[in-house]
Design a protein around this motif. Structure first.
Motif, PDB file in Angstrom:
ATOM      1  N   ARG A 188      -6.215  -3.108   2.838  1.00 28.56           N
ATOM      2  CA  ARG A 188      -7.267  -2.416   3.574  1.00 28.56           C
ATOM      3  C   ARG A 188      -6.824  -1.028   4.020  1.00 28.56           C
ATOM      4  O   ARG A 188      -5.658  -0.801   4.330  1.00 28.56           O
ATOM      5  CB  ARG A 188      -7.700  -3.245   4.788  1.00 28.56           C
ATOM      6  CG  ARG A 188      -8.490  -4.499   4.405  1.00 28.56           C
ATOM      7  CD  ARG A 188      -8.962  -5.250   5.642  1.00 28.56           C
ATOM      8  NE  ARG A 188      -9.757  -6.418   5.268  1.00 28.56           N
ATOM      9  CZ  ARG A 188     -10.192  -7.330   6.123  1.00 28.56           C
ATOM     10  NH1 ARG A 188      -9.900  -7.207   7.420  1.00 28.56           N
ATOM     11  NH2 ARG A 188     -10.909  -8.348   5.712  1.00 28.56           N
ATOM     12  N   LYS A 189      -7.798  -0.113   4.101  1.00 25.47           N
ATOM     13  CA  LYS A 189      -7.503   1.291   4.381  1.00 25.47           C
ATOM     14  C   LYS A 189      -6.872   1.496   5.748  1.00 25.47           C
ATOM     15  O   LYS A 189      -6.117   2.449   5.940  1.00 25.47           O
ATOM     16  CB  LYS A 189      -8.787   2.111   4.279  1.00 25.47           C
ATOM     17  CG  LYS A 189      -9.313   2.242   2.871  1.00 25.47           C
ATOM     18  CD  LYS A 189     -10.541   3.125   2.825  1.00 25.47           C
ATOM     19  CE  LYS A 189     -11.040   3.300   1.402  1.00 25.47           C
ATOM     20  NZ  LYS A 189     -12.254   4.158   1.342  1.00 25.47           N
ATOM     21  N   GLU A 190      -7.193   0.623   6.716  1.00 22.14           N
ATOM     22  CA  GLU A 190      -6.650   0.842   8.063  1.00 22.14           C
ATOM     23  C   GLU A 190      -5.128   0.715   8.106  1.00 22.14           C
ATOM     24  O   GLU A 190      -4.493   1.129   9.086  1.00 22.14           O
ATOM     25  CB  GLU A 190      -7.278  -0.128   9.067  1.00 22.14           C
ATOM     26  CG  GLU A 190      -7.145  -1.586   8.719  1.00 22.14           C
ATOM     27  CD  GLU A 190      -8.398  -2.150   8.082  1.00 22.14           C
ATOM     28  OE1 GLU A 190      -8.720  -3.321   8.350  1.00 22.14           O
ATOM     29  OE2 GLU A 190      -9.051  -1.409   7.322  1.00 22.14           O
ATOM     30  N   PHE A 191      -4.529   0.149   7.049  1.00 19.48           N
ATOM     31  CA  PHE A 191      -3.070   0.009   7.020  1.00 19.48           C
ATOM     32  C   PHE A 191      -2.403   1.204   6.339  1.00 19.48           C
ATOM     33  O   PHE A 191      -1.193   1.192   6.108  1.00 19.48           O
ATOM     34  CB  PHE A 191      -2.676  -1.281   6.314  1.00 19.48           C
ATOM     35  CG  PHE A 191      -3.207  -2.520   6.988  1.00 19.48           C
ATOM     36  CD1 PHE A 191      -2.934  -2.773   8.321  1.00 19.48           C
ATOM     37  CD2 PHE A 191      -3.991  -3.430   6.292  1.00 19.48           C
ATOM     38  CE1 PHE A 191      -3.421  -3.909   8.949  1.00 19.48           C
ATOM     39  CE2 PHE A 191      -4.484  -4.569   6.903  1.00 19.48           C
ATOM     40  CZ  PHE A 191      -4.205  -4.802   8.239  1.00 19.48           C
ATOM     41  N   GLY A 192      -3.181   2.219   5.996  1.00 22.28           N
ATOM     42  CA  GLY A 192      -2.609   3.389   5.352  1.00 22.28           C
ATOM     43  C   GLY A 192      -2.507   3.226   3.845  1.00 22.28           C
ATOM     44  O   GLY A 192      -3.239   2.450   3.233  1.00 22.28           O
ATOM     45  N   LYS A 193      -1.580   3.938   3.235  1.00 21.62           N
ATOM     46  CA  LYS A 193      -1.463   3.976   1.773  1.00 21.62           C
ATOM     47  C   LYS A 193      -0.399   3.036   1.219  1.00 21.62           C
ATOM     48  O   LYS A 193      -0.152   3.018   0.009  1.00 21.62           O
ATOM     49  CB  LYS A 193      -1.162   5.404   1.328  1.00 21.62           C
ATOM     50  CG  LYS A 193      -2.260   6.394   1.684  1.00 21.62           C
ATOM     51  CD  LYS A 193      -1.935   7.781   1.192  1.00 21.62           C
ATOM     52  CE  LYS A 193      -3.043   8.773   1.545  1.00 21.62           C
ATOM     53  NZ  LYS A 193      -2.747  10.138   1.066  1.00 21.62           N
ATOM     54  N   LYS A 289      -6.270  -8.437   3.689  1.00 18.58           N
ATOM     55  CA  LYS A 289      -6.314  -8.151   5.120  1.00 18.58           C
ATOM     56  C   LYS A 289      -4.923  -8.098   5.751  1.00 18.58           C
ATOM     57  O   LYS A 289      -4.784  -7.760   6.928  1.00 18.58           O
ATOM     58  CB  LYS A 289      -7.157  -9.195   5.837  1.00 18.58           C
ATOM     59  CG  LYS A 289      -6.590 -10.608   5.762  1.00 18.58           C
ATOM     60  CD  LYS A 289      -7.502 -11.604   6.451  1.00 18.58           C
ATOM     61  CE  LYS A 289      -6.937 -13.018   6.376  1.00 18.58           C
ATOM     62  NZ  LYS A 289      -7.833 -14.001   7.038  1.00 18.58           N
ATOM     63  N   ASP A 291      -1.094  -6.738   6.565  1.00 20.34           N
ATOM     64  CA  ASP A 291      -0.520  -5.408   6.783  1.00 20.34           C
ATOM     65  C   ASP A 291       0.690  -5.245   5.867  1.00 20.34           C
ATOM     66  O   ASP A 291       1.745  -5.850   6.095  1.00 20.34           O
ATOM     67  CB  ASP A 291      -0.103  -5.260   8.245  1.00 20.34           C
ATOM     68  CG  ASP A 291       0.493  -3.889   8.543  1.00 20.34           C
ATOM     69  OD1 ASP A 291       0.602  -3.071   7.613  1.00 20.34           O
ATOM     70  OD2 ASP A 291       0.855  -3.645   9.711  1.00 20.34           O
TER      71      ASP A 291
END
Length: 333
Positions: A188-193, A289, A291
């Protein structure tokens, strides 16, 4: 032929309304917006607000003008005017087709009413399409469309002679050990690249999983070099990739490891089905989902050990580790 008439956007309409209230001449407004005066007159005429009961509200109002513009556009959209056309497009999506494939099939079958793939994309990102979350039907499920002029095409970074069509038959038929497939497992994008590289040998199905802080191509290739360099040359002959930007530094891999690179056709991940299947198995332990920055090398190693110790029907119920070890011992030329 001249350029098509470019409609004003909401920001331009807000400036126009403000300057009209300030009694600035139309010609000066047109110069400020880098538009023709006729464009400004046409805009005011089309989107002027009239209220018979409260004439004091009459005037040009930016938000109202934008709403009128969008309503006029919606009335003329084929997918709104022709429900049967919308049904045909949705049937195509249900079959797993892309907008381009849907439009192309309609043209081939000579539908009396049909749409282009661009019309489908425009509807998906229109006000009506966003309200329906129509974007979920699209291949990449983007909530917003990137401006057309900024889309990047990376096909030229991959030489035609490295296309998968030129890959030797012994690789395609799994008749030779040491040919790998590679992909990235994303989160997911919220964890960065941060992401994970999945690497699998085609004959033995032996899997390797590597952690990456981002999608930059050179570090990804350095990680592959470090992982595969301890193996003998017969165990690292080639790697098949898709055409993602993270694999554009393939020449660095060739120089550092002497490994050949092959690339799937555009938008054809199924051509490296072995690693795609491995990715599906990895998702049990690496859900989207999760991290990825929290993964340790020890944890990723334990996942590999579990996958490589699992009997596989395609290997006669041997494990990938057993087959991989046997191939290494054979020292196949």
């Amino acid at each position: 032929m001249g350029r098509c008439y470019p409609h004003l956007n909401l920001e331009e309409r807000r400036k126009l309304a403000k300057w009209l209230d300030a009694k600035i001449p139309i010609k000066e407004i047109a110069d400020n917006l880098a538009r023709a005066p006729s464009t400004i007159y046409r805009e005011i005429r089309r989107n002027f607000y009239h209220d018979e009961e409260l004439p004091e509200l009459n005037g040009y109002h930016a938000v109202n003008a934008q709403d009128q513009y969008e309503k006029r556009r919606a009335v003329h959209r084929k997918l709104i005017r022709h429900p049967e056309l919308m049904a045909a497009v949705l049937d195509g999506f249900d079959a797993g087709w892309s907008p381009e494939q849907i439009a192309g099939r309609m043209k081939l079958e000579r539908h009396p009413t049909r749409v282009s793939h661009e019309t489908i994309y425009r509807y998906a990102y229109s006000k009506d399409g966003r309200a329906e979350k129509f974007y979920r039907h699209l291949p990449e499920h983007r909530r917003r469309r990137r401006p057309r002029g900024t889309r990047k095409h990376h096909g030229r970074r991959f030489l035609d002679e490295l296309a998968i069509a030129h890959r030797p038959d012994m690789v395609a038929d799994r008749n030779q050990f040491g040919h790998w497939e590679c992909d990235l497992v994303m989160f997911r994008k919220e964890f960065g690249k941060a992401n994970v590289t999945s690497l699998v040998e085609r004959v033995s199905r032996y899997a390797v999983v590597l952690k990456n802080p981002d999608r930059q191509s050179k570090p990804v290739m350095e990680s592959l070099i470090e992982s595969l360099s301890p193996l003998p040359a017969n165990a690292r002959r080639s790697i098949t990739f898709d055409r993602g930007t993270e694999f554009t530094a393939w020449q660095y891999l060739k120089a550092g490891l002497g490994v050949d690179s092959w690339f799937c056709d555009p938008q054809s991940p199924w051509q490296k089905g072995t690693v795609e299947n491995t990715n599906n198995r990895l998702r049990r332990y690496l859900p989207r989902k999760a991290d990825p920055t929290a993964f340790t090398n020890r944890y990723l190693g334990s996942i590999c050990d579990r996958l490589n110790a699992t009997p596989r029907k395609c290997l006669g119920y041997q494990t990938p580790s057993e087959v991989f070890r046997a191939k290494l011992m054979e020292g196949e030329p």
